[in-house]
Design a protein around this motif. Structure first.
Motif, PDB file in Angstrom:
ATOM      1  N   ILE A 278       0.745  -1.017  -0.028  1.00 18.16           N
ATOM      2  CA  ILE A 278      -0.093   0.147  -0.151  1.00 18.16           C
ATOM      3  C   ILE A 278       0.974   1.195   0.086  1.00 18.16           C
ATOM      4  CG2 ILE A 278      -1.632   1.482   1.321  1.00 18.16           C
ATOM      5  CD1 ILE A 278      -3.129  -0.781   0.151  1.00 18.16           C
ATOM      6  N   GLU A 279       1.929   1.232   0.863  1.00 19.36           N
ATOM      7  CA  GLU A 279       2.608   2.270   0.519  1.00 19.36           C
ATOM      8  C   GLU A 279       3.392   2.583  -0.302  1.00 19.36           C
ATOM      9  OE1 GLU A 279       2.853   4.520   3.306  1.00 19.36           O
ATOM     10  OE2 GLU A 279       1.254   3.166   4.102  1.00 19.36           O
ATOM     11  N   ILE A 280       3.777   1.459  -1.150  1.00 18.46           N
ATOM     12  CA  ILE A 280       4.545   1.699  -2.548  1.00 18.46           C
ATOM     13  C   ILE A 280       3.530   2.077  -3.380  1.00 18.46           C
ATOM     14  CG2 ILE A 280       5.358   0.375  -4.358  1.00 18.46           C
ATOM     15  CD1 ILE A 280       6.719  -1.662  -2.230  1.00 18.46           C
TER      16      ILE A 280
ATOM     17  N   ASN B  42      -8.349  -7.401  -5.676  1.00 23.30           N
ATOM     18  CA  ASN B  42      -7.561  -8.480  -4.964  1.00 23.30           C
ATOM     19  C   ASN B  42      -7.837  -8.506  -3.553  1.00 23.30           C
ATOM     20  OD1 ASN B  42      -5.655 -10.756  -5.554  1.00 23.30           O
ATOM     21  ND2 ASN B  42      -4.083  -9.303  -4.658  1.00 23.30           N
ATOM     22  N   ARG B  43      -7.570  -7.186  -2.931  1.00 16.39           N
ATOM     23  CA  ARG B  43      -7.912  -7.368  -1.365  1.00 16.39           C
ATOM     24  C   ARG B  43      -8.921  -7.779  -0.946  1.00 16.39           C
ATOM     25  NH1 ARG B  43      -3.613  -4.289   1.053  1.00 16.39           N
ATOM     26  NH2 ARG B  43      -1.670  -4.526  -0.516  1.00 16.39           N
ATOM     27  N   CYS B  44      -9.980  -7.179  -1.639  1.00 14.57           N
ATOM     28  CA  CYS B  44     -11.282  -7.709  -1.372  1.00 14.57           C
ATOM     29  C   CYS B  44     -11.460  -9.429  -1.405  1.00 14.57           C
ATOM     30  CB  CYS B  44     -12.450  -7.150  -2.231  1.00 14.57           C
ATOM     31  SG  CYS B  44     -12.721  -5.372  -1.850  1.00 14.57           S
ATOM     32  N   ASN B  45     -10.930  -9.754  -2.417  1.00 13.92           N
ATOM     33  CA  ASN B  45     -11.003 -11.363  -2.777  1.00 13.92           C
ATOM     34  C   ASN B  45     -10.189 -11.903  -1.252  1.00 13.92           C
ATOM     35  OD1 ASN B  45     -12.288 -11.363  -4.894  1.00 13.92           O
ATOM     36  ND2 ASN B  45     -10.323 -11.298  -6.392  1.00 13.92           N
ATOM     37  N   ILE B  46      -9.281 -11.441  -0.935  1.00 13.49           N
ATOM     38  CA  ILE B  46      -8.438 -12.057   0.054  1.00 13.49           C
ATOM     39  C   ILE B  46      -9.162 -11.950   1.217  1.00 13.49           C
ATOM     40  CG2 ILE B  46      -6.356 -11.951   1.697  1.00 13.49           C
ATOM     41  CD1 ILE B  46      -4.952 -10.452  -1.043  1.00 13.49           C
ATOM     42  N   ILE B  47      -9.935 -10.593   1.608  1.00 13.08           N
ATOM     43  CA  ILE B  47     -10.734 -10.621   2.919  1.00 13.08           C
ATOM     44  C   ILE B  47     -11.971 -11.506   2.716  1.00 13.08           C
ATOM     45  CG2 ILE B  47     -12.318  -8.869   3.993  1.00 13.08           C
ATOM     46  CD1 ILE B  47      -9.986  -6.679   2.962  1.00 13.08           C
ATOM     47  N   ARG B  48     -12.275 -11.942   1.586  1.00 13.00           N
ATOM     48  CA  ARG B  48     -13.638 -12.745   1.443  1.00 13.00           C
ATOM     49  C   ARG B  48     -13.095 -14.212   1.877  1.00 13.00           C
ATOM     50  NH1 ARG B  48     -14.594 -10.033  -3.315  1.00 13.00           N
ATOM     51  NH2 ARG B  48     -16.178  -8.489  -2.971  1.00 13.00           N
TER      52      ARG B  48
ATOM     53  N   GLU C 148     -14.670 -12.458   5.515  1.00 11.56           N
ATOM     54  CA  GLU C 148     -15.908 -11.232   5.405  1.00 11.56           C
ATOM     55  C   GLU C 148     -16.583 -11.288   4.092  1.00 11.56           C
ATOM     56  OE1 GLU C 148     -18.037  -8.262   6.014  1.00 11.56           O
ATOM     57  OE2 GLU C 148     -16.384  -8.535   7.751  1.00 11.56           O
ATOM     58  N   ASP C 149     -17.777 -11.458   4.142  1.00 11.04           N
ATOM     59  CA  ASP C 149     -18.389 -11.476   2.924  1.00 11.04           C
ATOM     60  C   ASP C 149     -18.304 -10.219   1.982  1.00 11.04           C
ATOM     61  OD1 ASP C 149     -19.091 -14.085   3.175  1.00 11.04           O
ATOM     62  OD2 ASP C 149     -21.222 -13.738   4.214  1.00 11.04           O
ATOM     63  N   ASN C 150     -18.430  -9.192   2.548  1.00 15.00           N
ATOM     64  CA  ASN C 150     -18.718  -7.743   1.840  1.00 15.00           C
ATOM     65  C   ASN C 150     -17.657  -6.898   2.425  1.00 15.00           C
ATOM     66  OD1 ASN C 150     -19.452  -5.890   0.093  1.00 15.00           O
ATOM     67  ND2 ASN C 150     -21.391  -5.820   0.909  1.00 15.00           N
ATOM     68  N   PRO C 151     -16.415  -6.732   2.182  1.00 10.75           N
ATOM     69  CA  PRO C 151     -15.669  -5.920   2.521  1.00 10.75           C
ATOM     70  C   PRO C 151     -15.715  -4.337   2.560  1.00 10.75           C
ATOM     71  CG  PRO C 151     -14.504  -7.340   1.099  1.00 10.75           C
ATOM     72  CD  PRO C 151     -15.784  -7.528   1.194  1.00 10.75           C
ATOM     73  N   LEU C 152     -16.212  -3.986   1.378  1.00  9.55           N
ATOM     74  CA  LEU C 152     -16.661  -2.781   0.849  1.00  9.55           C
ATOM     75  C   LEU C 152     -18.207  -2.597   0.734  1.00  9.55           C
ATOM     76  CD1 LEU C 152     -13.527  -1.761  -1.258  1.00  9.55           C
ATOM     77  CD2 LEU C 152     -14.146  -1.074   1.195  1.00  9.55           C
TER      78      LEU C 152
ATOM     79  N   THR D 241      -9.479  -1.364   3.180  1.00 11.41           N
ATOM     80  CA  THR D 241      -9.293  -2.720   2.985  1.00 11.41           C
ATOM     81  C   THR D 241      -7.835  -3.412   3.557  1.00 11.41           C
ATOM     82  OG1 THR D 241      -7.940  -2.792   0.756  1.00 11.41           O
ATOM     83  CG2 THR D 241     -10.527  -2.998   0.900  1.00 11.41           C
ATOM     84  N   GLN D 242      -6.774  -2.399   3.825  1.00  8.13           N
ATOM     85  CA  GLN D 242      -5.859  -2.907   4.497  1.00  8.13           C
ATOM     86  C   GLN D 242      -5.959  -3.171   6.010  1.00  8.13           C
ATOM     87  OE1 GLN D 242      -2.717  -3.812   3.290  1.00  8.13           O
ATOM     88  NE2 GLN D 242      -2.262  -4.496   5.569  1.00  8.13           N
TER      89      GLN D 242
END
Length: 162
Positions: free
Chosen positions: A15-17, A51-57, A61-65, A100-101
């Motif tokens: 994220i920082e990059i 991609n972040r949302c897929n990892i969180i799923r 977590e079903d619906n991160p955003l 998401t982070q």
């Protein structure tokens, strides 16, 4: 095996990059196309968000955003050629990545070495340990984070970030 804490820190570093590579760029800069078949910076950053949302799923977590439509950035979606419906502003994409982070770190910190070994599927791929999928998606994250350097330069910055 890499620990969940190390993975969380590695995702945070990406994220920082992304923030360094997008610093000073406008939304219009993020829509610039390279002169060959590729995706613009806006699509790449949005795709990193998916991609972040897929990892969180995968982590539970079903619906991160909730309420945020990121379908324009999904795998195999059409390249973004111009601003329009479904195209999120670059700064908005970065804000969503930050959110998401936080979620990703929370979920990773709750995992143990044993819990990361539970078998799970991802998309239409065979079952494997959760740790394998998270690491695979970390690799995917890194692949696209690397693209941001070239896309920054395409916007005319002609600078050295990393």
């Amino acid at each position: 095996m890499i620990s969940s804490e190390v993975l969380s820190l590695a995702f945070a570093r990406n994220i920082e990059i992304i923030k360094m590579q997008t610093e000073g760029l406008t939304h219009q800069d993020s829509l610039l196309q390279l002169p060959f078949r590729s995706n613009c910076l806006n699509w790449v950053v949005g795709h990193l968000l998916t991609n972040r949302c897929n990892i969180i799923r995968l982590l539970g977590e079903d619906n991160p955003l909730p309420g945020i439509n990121i379908s324009h950035y999904e795998r195999e979606s059409d390249p973004i050629q111009e601003d329009g419906e479904g195209v999120l502003n670059l700064n908005e994409l970065i804000d969503h990545l930050d959110k998401t982070q936080i979620i990703l770190s929370k979920f990773l910190e709750s995992e143990t070495a044993d819990s990361l070994q539970r078998l799970t599927t991802y998309r239409d791929r065979p079952e494997r340990p959760l740790a394998g999928w998270v690491f695979y998606l970390y690799f995917h994250d890194c692949y696209h984070v690397g693209q941001t350097e070239l896309l920054r330069q395409a916007a005319g910055t002609n600078d050295k970030i990393i």
